[in-house]
Write a protein that holds these residues in place. Structure first.
Motif, PDB file in Angstrom:
ATOM      1  N   GLU A 108       0.828  -1.029   0.154  1.00 31.90           N
ATOM      2  CA  GLU A 108       0.097   0.049  -0.035  1.00 31.90           C
ATOM      3  C   GLU A 108       0.835   1.208   0.117  1.00 31.90           C
ATOM      4  O   GLU A 108       0.589   2.163  -0.530  1.00 31.90           O
ATOM      5  CB  GLU A 108      -0.960   0.008   1.398  1.00 31.90           C
ATOM      6  CG  GLU A 108      -1.978   1.244   1.279  1.00 31.90           C
ATOM      7  CD  GLU A 108      -3.088   1.151   2.324  1.00 31.90           C
ATOM      8  OE1 GLU A 108      -3.080   2.098   3.106  1.00 31.90           O
ATOM      9  OE2 GLU A 108      -3.648   0.014   2.543  1.00 31.90           O
ATOM     10  N   GLU A 109       1.905   1.179   0.539  1.00 33.78           N
ATOM     11  CA  GLU A 109       2.795   2.496   0.943  1.00 33.78           C
ATOM     12  C   GLU A 109       3.320   2.828  -0.572  1.00 33.78           C
ATOM     13  O   GLU A 109       3.272   3.857  -1.018  1.00 33.78           O
ATOM     14  CB  GLU A 109       3.818   2.256   1.876  1.00 33.78           C
ATOM     15  CG  GLU A 109       4.597   3.639   1.946  1.00 33.78           C
ATOM     16  CD  GLU A 109       5.702   3.209   2.934  1.00 33.78           C
ATOM     17  OE1 GLU A 109       6.586   4.190   2.984  1.00 33.78           O
ATOM     18  OE2 GLU A 109       5.576   2.311   3.733  1.00 33.78           O
ATOM     19  N   HIS A 111       2.337   1.947  -3.506  1.00 33.73           N
ATOM     20  CA  HIS A 111       0.965   2.400  -4.454  1.00 33.73           C
ATOM     21  C   HIS A 111       0.659   3.741  -4.058  1.00 33.73           C
ATOM     22  O   HIS A 111       0.584   4.560  -4.983  1.00 33.73           O
ATOM     23  CB  HIS A 111       0.195   1.351  -4.352  1.00 33.73           C
ATOM     24  CG  HIS A 111       0.335   0.043  -5.323  1.00 33.73           C
ATOM     25  ND1 HIS A 111      -0.160  -0.160  -6.384  1.00 33.73           N
ATOM     26  CD2 HIS A 111       0.939  -1.083  -4.739  1.00 33.73           C
ATOM     27  CE1 HIS A 111       0.134  -1.303  -6.626  1.00 33.73           C
ATOM     28  NE2 HIS A 111       0.951  -1.697  -5.955  1.00 33.73           N
ATOM     29  N   ALA A 112       0.486   4.003  -2.766  1.00 29.36           N
ATOM     30  CA  ALA A 112      -0.055   5.387  -2.273  1.00 29.36           C
ATOM     31  C   ALA A 112       1.058   6.455  -2.698  1.00 29.36           C
ATOM     32  O   ALA A 112       0.558   7.639  -2.927  1.00 29.36           O
ATOM     33  CB  ALA A 112      -0.177   5.230  -0.607  1.00 29.36           C
ATOM     34  N   ILE A 172      -9.071   0.170   0.353  1.00 28.32           N
ATOM     35  CA  ILE A 172      -7.873   1.001   0.307  1.00 28.32           C
ATOM     36  C   ILE A 172      -8.181   2.412   0.074  1.00 28.32           C
ATOM     37  O   ILE A 172      -9.396   2.837  -0.587  1.00 28.32           O
ATOM     38  CB  ILE A 172      -6.863   0.421  -0.828  1.00 28.32           C
ATOM     39  CG1 ILE A 172      -7.562   0.753  -2.291  1.00 28.32           C
ATOM     40  CG2 ILE A 172      -6.484  -1.074  -0.666  1.00 28.32           C
ATOM     41  CD1 ILE A 172      -6.418   0.079  -3.485  1.00 28.32           C
ATOM     42  N   THR A 176      -4.667   5.850  -2.984  1.00 26.68           N
ATOM     43  CA  THR A 176      -4.129   4.645  -3.352  1.00 26.68           C
ATOM     44  C   THR A 176      -4.906   3.962  -4.494  1.00 26.68           C
ATOM     45  O   THR A 176      -4.156   3.506  -5.389  1.00 26.68           O
ATOM     46  CB  THR A 176      -4.015   3.569  -2.500  1.00 26.68           C
ATOM     47  OG1 THR A 176      -3.544   4.051  -0.937  1.00 26.68           O
ATOM     48  CG2 THR A 176      -3.377   2.148  -2.805  1.00 26.68           C
ATOM     49  N   THR A 180      -2.781   3.417  -8.028  1.00 22.98           N
ATOM     50  CA  THR A 180      -2.890   1.831  -8.451  1.00 22.98           C
ATOM     51  C   THR A 180      -3.738   1.721  -9.954  1.00 22.98           C
ATOM     52  O   THR A 180      -3.194   1.376 -10.748  1.00 22.98           O
ATOM     53  CB  THR A 180      -3.779   1.177  -7.478  1.00 22.98           C
ATOM     54  OG1 THR A 180      -3.269   1.242  -6.098  1.00 22.98           O
ATOM     55  CG2 THR A 180      -3.760  -0.308  -8.007  1.00 22.98           C
TER      56      THR A 180
END
Length: 204
Positions: A108-109, A111-112, A172, A176, A180
């Motif tokens: 997640e980090e 992608h964010a 999410i 993100t 993504t």
């Protein structure tokens, strides 16, 4: 699987909902609110599982879950609520039946923090499908993407979900979702020209 790209209005199998403890009022609400979104539910399952028979079974299971838990639905975006159940049911099936082969780690980090300021991301998958009658090629390219990328493209481009809806469905953050989707579009474009493996090796 080599099915054409499906959008809204795709044919869906007959749905037989097994009776559970819903009162008449909830039964009517379910039929009124949820059943109009069956095409979206089956469409998402098809793209995540890439198998017609499996996707029908899993989508049916998801609809049964939605039916059983509908008494706990207290309003909000019913399509997002249903698609979240479909998505979770699909991933549960993948984990049990494909031993992680279809699953891709989702950082997640990473992608964010992906940059969204790289200029025009280029044509959307929908545009690519229309131009040059490339639906079959687009279908193969979409199927080549990891499930995480495939789902955001399908939800955004084929089902027309908002960033907020996709955020609810995938659990999410909206930021993100946007990053993504940007990465997914780039990888789809590379897949369309035959360079997906290089993208996968460096970014996934």
């Amino acid at each position: 699987m080599s099915s054409p790209v499906r959008g809204k209005g795709a044919d869906v199998p007959e749905v037989s909902v097994v009776p559970v403890a819903l009162d008449a009022q909830d039964q009517l609400r379910f039929e009124t609110l949820v059943l109009p979104h069956l095409d979206a539910a089956f469409n998402l399952a098809r793209w995540l599982l890439r198998s017609g028979a499996d996707s029908e079974d899993v989508a049916q299971e998801a609809l049964l879950r939605a039916y059983r838990f509908f008494s706990g639905y207290h309003g909000g975006d019913v399509r997002a609520w249903l698609l979240q159940i479909v998505r979770n049911t699909c991933y549960t099936w993948l984990e049990k039946n494909r031993h992680g082969k279809e699953m891709t780690a989702f950082d997640e980090e990473t992608h964010a923090t992906a940059s969204l300021s790289r200029g025009d991301p280029g044509p959307t998958p929908e545009t690519l499908a229309i131009e040059g009658d490339n639906r079959e090629r687009l279908a193969h390219a979409l199927e080549s993407l990891p499930p995480r990328f495939r789902e955001v493209l399908v939800l955004r481009e084929l089902e027309g979900c908002s960033y907020k809806e996709i955020s609810v469905i995938t659990a999410i953050p909206i930021g993100t979702v946007m990053s993504t989707l940007s990465r997914a579009r780039r990888q789809l474009q590379l897949a369309l020209v035959g360079h997906a493996p290089q993208e996968s090796a460096h970014e996934l």
